[in-house]
Design a protein around this motif. Structure first.
Motif, PDB file in Angstrom:
ATOM      1  N   ALA A  16       0.825  -1.211   0.000  1.00 20.53           N
ATOM      2  CA  ALA A  16       0.000   0.000   0.000  1.00 20.53           C
ATOM      3  C   ALA A  16       0.855   1.256   0.000  1.00 20.53           C
ATOM      4  CB  ALA A  16      -0.930  -0.006   1.213  1.00 20.53           C
ATOM      5  N   LEU A  17       1.977   1.223   0.700  1.00 23.96           N
ATOM      6  CA  LEU A  17       2.832   2.397   0.788  1.00 23.96           C
ATOM      7  C   LEU A  17       3.515   2.718  -0.536  1.00 23.96           C
ATOM      8  CD1 LEU A  17       4.446   1.949   4.322  1.00 23.96           C
ATOM      9  CD2 LEU A  17       2.491   3.339   3.638  1.00 23.96           C
ATOM     10  N   LYS A  18       3.418   1.814  -1.498  1.00 21.45           N
ATOM     11  CA  LYS A  18       3.949   2.070  -2.840  1.00 21.45           C
ATOM     12  C   LYS A  18       2.892   2.701  -3.739  1.00 21.45           C
ATOM     13  CE  LYS A  18       7.047  -1.917  -2.485  1.00 21.45           C
ATOM     14  NZ  LYS A  18       7.391  -3.261  -3.048  1.00 21.45           N
ATOM     15  N   THR A  19       1.659   2.798  -3.209  1.00 19.00           N
ATOM     16  CA  THR A  19       0.557   3.384  -3.966  1.00 19.00           C
ATOM     17  C   THR A  19       0.277   4.785  -3.431  1.00 19.00           C
ATOM     18  OG1 THR A  19      -0.418   1.182  -4.197  1.00 19.00           O
ATOM     19  CG2 THR A  19      -1.835   3.067  -4.684  1.00 19.00           C
ATOM     20  N   ASN A  52      -1.106   9.148   5.619  1.00 20.70           N
ATOM     21  CA  ASN A  52      -0.690  10.452   6.132  1.00 20.70           C
ATOM     22  C   ASN A  52      -1.817  11.156   6.883  1.00 20.70           C
ATOM     23  OD1 ASN A  52       1.861  10.119   5.009  1.00 20.70           O
ATOM     24  ND2 ASN A  52       1.317  11.152   3.100  1.00 20.70           N
ATOM     25  N   HIS A  53      -3.064  10.790   6.543  1.00 19.25           N
ATOM     26  CA  HIS A  53      -4.227  11.389   7.205  1.00 19.25           C
ATOM     27  C   HIS A  53      -4.792  10.468   8.291  1.00 19.25           C
ATOM     28  CE1 HIS A  53      -4.040  13.636   3.360  1.00 19.25           C
ATOM     29  NE2 HIS A  53      -4.540  14.629   4.077  1.00 19.25           N
ATOM     30  N   ALA A  54      -4.041   9.444   8.656  1.00 19.29           N
ATOM     31  CA  ALA A  54      -4.535   8.446   9.605  1.00 19.29           C
ATOM     32  C   ALA A  54      -4.850   9.056  10.966  1.00 19.29           C
ATOM     33  CB  ALA A  54      -3.513   7.316   9.757  1.00 19.29           C
ATOM     34  N   LYS A  55      -4.057  10.039  11.397  1.00 20.42           N
ATOM     35  CA  LYS A  55      -4.286  10.637  12.716  1.00 20.42           C
ATOM     36  C   LYS A  55      -5.613  11.379  12.740  1.00 20.42           C
ATOM     37  CE  LYS A  55      -2.978  11.269  16.915  1.00 20.42           C
ATOM     38  NZ  LYS A  55      -2.839  10.112  17.835  1.00 20.42           N
ATOM     39  N   PHE A  56      -5.896  12.111  11.658  1.00 26.81           N
ATOM     40  CA  PHE A  56      -7.169  12.834  11.579  1.00 26.81           C
ATOM     41  C   PHE A  56      -8.341  11.848  11.587  1.00 26.81           C
ATOM     42  CE2 PHE A  56     -10.609  14.117   8.702  1.00 26.81           C
ATOM     43  CZ  PHE A  56     -11.122  15.191   9.414  1.00 26.81           C
ATOM     44  N   LEU A  57      -8.214  10.764  10.821  1.00 17.81           N
ATOM     45  CA  LEU A  57      -9.271   9.756  10.773  1.00 17.81           C
ATOM     46  C   LEU A  57      -9.432   9.065  12.120  1.00 17.81           C
ATOM     47  CD1 LEU A  57      -8.427   8.279   7.257  1.00 17.81           C
ATOM     48  CD2 LEU A  57     -10.525   9.499   7.870  1.00 17.81           C
ATOM     49  N   LEU A  64       5.871   5.891  15.092  1.00 15.35           N
ATOM     50  CA  LEU A  64       4.425   5.928  15.305  1.00 15.35           C
ATOM     51  C   LEU A  64       4.106   5.533  16.734  1.00 15.35           C
ATOM     52  CD1 LEU A  64       3.026   4.326  12.038  1.00 15.35           C
ATOM     53  CD2 LEU A  64       2.899   6.704  12.719  1.00 15.35           C
ATOM     54  N   GLU A  65       3.229   6.284  17.358  1.00 16.78           N
ATOM     55  CA  GLU A  65       2.854   5.990  18.732  1.00 16.78           C
ATOM     56  C   GLU A  65       1.699   4.999  18.756  1.00 16.78           C
ATOM     57  OE1 GLU A  65       1.916   9.633  20.604  1.00 16.78           O
ATOM     58  OE2 GLU A  65       3.918  10.484  20.383  1.00 16.78           O
ATOM     59  N   LEU A  66       1.754   4.070  19.680  1.00 15.80           N
ATOM     60  CA  LEU A  66       0.680   3.096  19.812  1.00 15.80           C
ATOM     61  C   LEU A  66      -0.453   3.614  20.677  1.00 15.80           C
ATOM     62  CD1 LEU A  66       2.627  -0.255  20.232  1.00 15.80           C
ATOM     63  CD2 LEU A  66       1.326   0.524  18.269  1.00 15.80           C
ATOM     64  N   SER A  70      -7.284   3.023   7.236  1.00 14.44           N
ATOM     65  CA  SER A  70      -6.236   3.772   7.940  1.00 14.44           C
ATOM     66  C   SER A  70      -5.761   3.049   9.192  1.00 14.44           C
ATOM     67  CB  SER A  70      -6.744   5.171   8.310  1.00 14.44           C
ATOM     68  OG  SER A  70      -7.728   5.106   9.337  1.00 14.44           O
ATOM     69  N   ARG A  71      -6.631   2.260   9.817  1.00 10.27           N
ATOM     70  CA  ARG A  71      -6.233   1.533  11.026  1.00 10.27           C
ATOM     71  C   ARG A  71      -5.157   0.489  10.711  1.00 10.27           C
ATOM     72  NH1 ARG A  71      -6.553   4.497  14.596  1.00 10.27           N
ATOM     73  NH2 ARG A  71      -6.667   2.908  16.237  1.00 10.27           N
TER      74      ARG A  71
END
Length: 217
Positions: free
Chosen positions: A36-39, A47-52, A114-116, A162-163
């Motif tokens: 996924a990180l290659k897409t 990059n928007h995972a924190k907002f989500l 990344l923080e858990l 995003s999770r």
């Protein structure tokens, strides 16, 4: 007991078949994240995972919904307000209980920065269950205008993906969360409070008399 006085976590015996499934889940999740990180699109989603994450956090939803009830005093909204509040509390309690029983550890992020967070258990995903529950409630149990359906579906999909991409959960955790959200929605369908019952609850909480009642000083 350990040296600090806390209980030591007993080593749990896992059934060989379940262990095989969990190991496969770990492997597939890692391969999915790496691919996924290659897409570009999925990398942007990470990059928007924190907002989500914040957009579907249990405390944020609970506090936000209580504020919604407090500031929007409209009898047409009471049924949705009360039932959604019950649904949110139900989800938080059920997730906490299942996580305490299952105690599956969260993934160790490939990005160690990344923080858990404080919640160290992974199964099931509370964000996935909550997003699913909210979407079903707003699309089926107390339908909003149909124009909001696509954004709701997109939000649920983005939260779930995003999770995994943020390495907060394995794929099986998210699927379990979605399934749990569906079950919670079905349960809410069975106990769904009527408009009159919701008005009665809100009125009693705000110390107001229902329409037709005597004036209260």
């Amino acid at each position: 007991m350990d040296m600090l006085g806390g209980p030591t976590e007993e080593k749990r015996n896992i059934h060989p078949m379940l262990k095989k499934i969990l190991n496969y889940d770990i492997k597939v999740t890692k391969q999915f994240v790496e691919a996924a990180l290659k897409t570009t699109a999925l990398r942007s989603l990470r990059n928007h995972a924190k907002f989500l994450e914040v957009s579907c956090h249990g405390i944020v939803w609970l506090a936000g919904w209580l504020s919604f009830i407090w500031f929007f005093d409209n009898k047409d909204l009471y049924q949705l307000q009360v039932n959604m509040l019950i649904a949110l509390i139900l989800d938080i309690v059920v997730i906490a209980v299942i996580k305490a029983i299952v105690r599956r550890r969260r993934p160790v992020p490939m990005n160690k920065l990344l923080e858990l967070g404080p919640d160290k258990y992974s199964f099931p995903s509370g964000h996935a269950s909550r997003a699913t529950l909210v979407a079903i409630t707003l699309m089926y149990l107390d339908p909003v205008w149909i124009v909001f359906y696509p954004p709701l579906f997109a939000w649920v999909t983005a939260v779930c993906l995003s999770r995994v991409l943020a390495e907060r959960h394995y794929i099986l955790d998210v699927l379990g969360g979605v399934g749990l959200g569906v079950l919670e929605a079905l349960f809410m369908c069975l106990i769904w409070l009527s408009r009159n019952a919701s008005i009665s609850i809100i009125s009693s909480l705000s110390d107001e008399k229902k329409d037709g009642g005597e004036y209260h000083v």
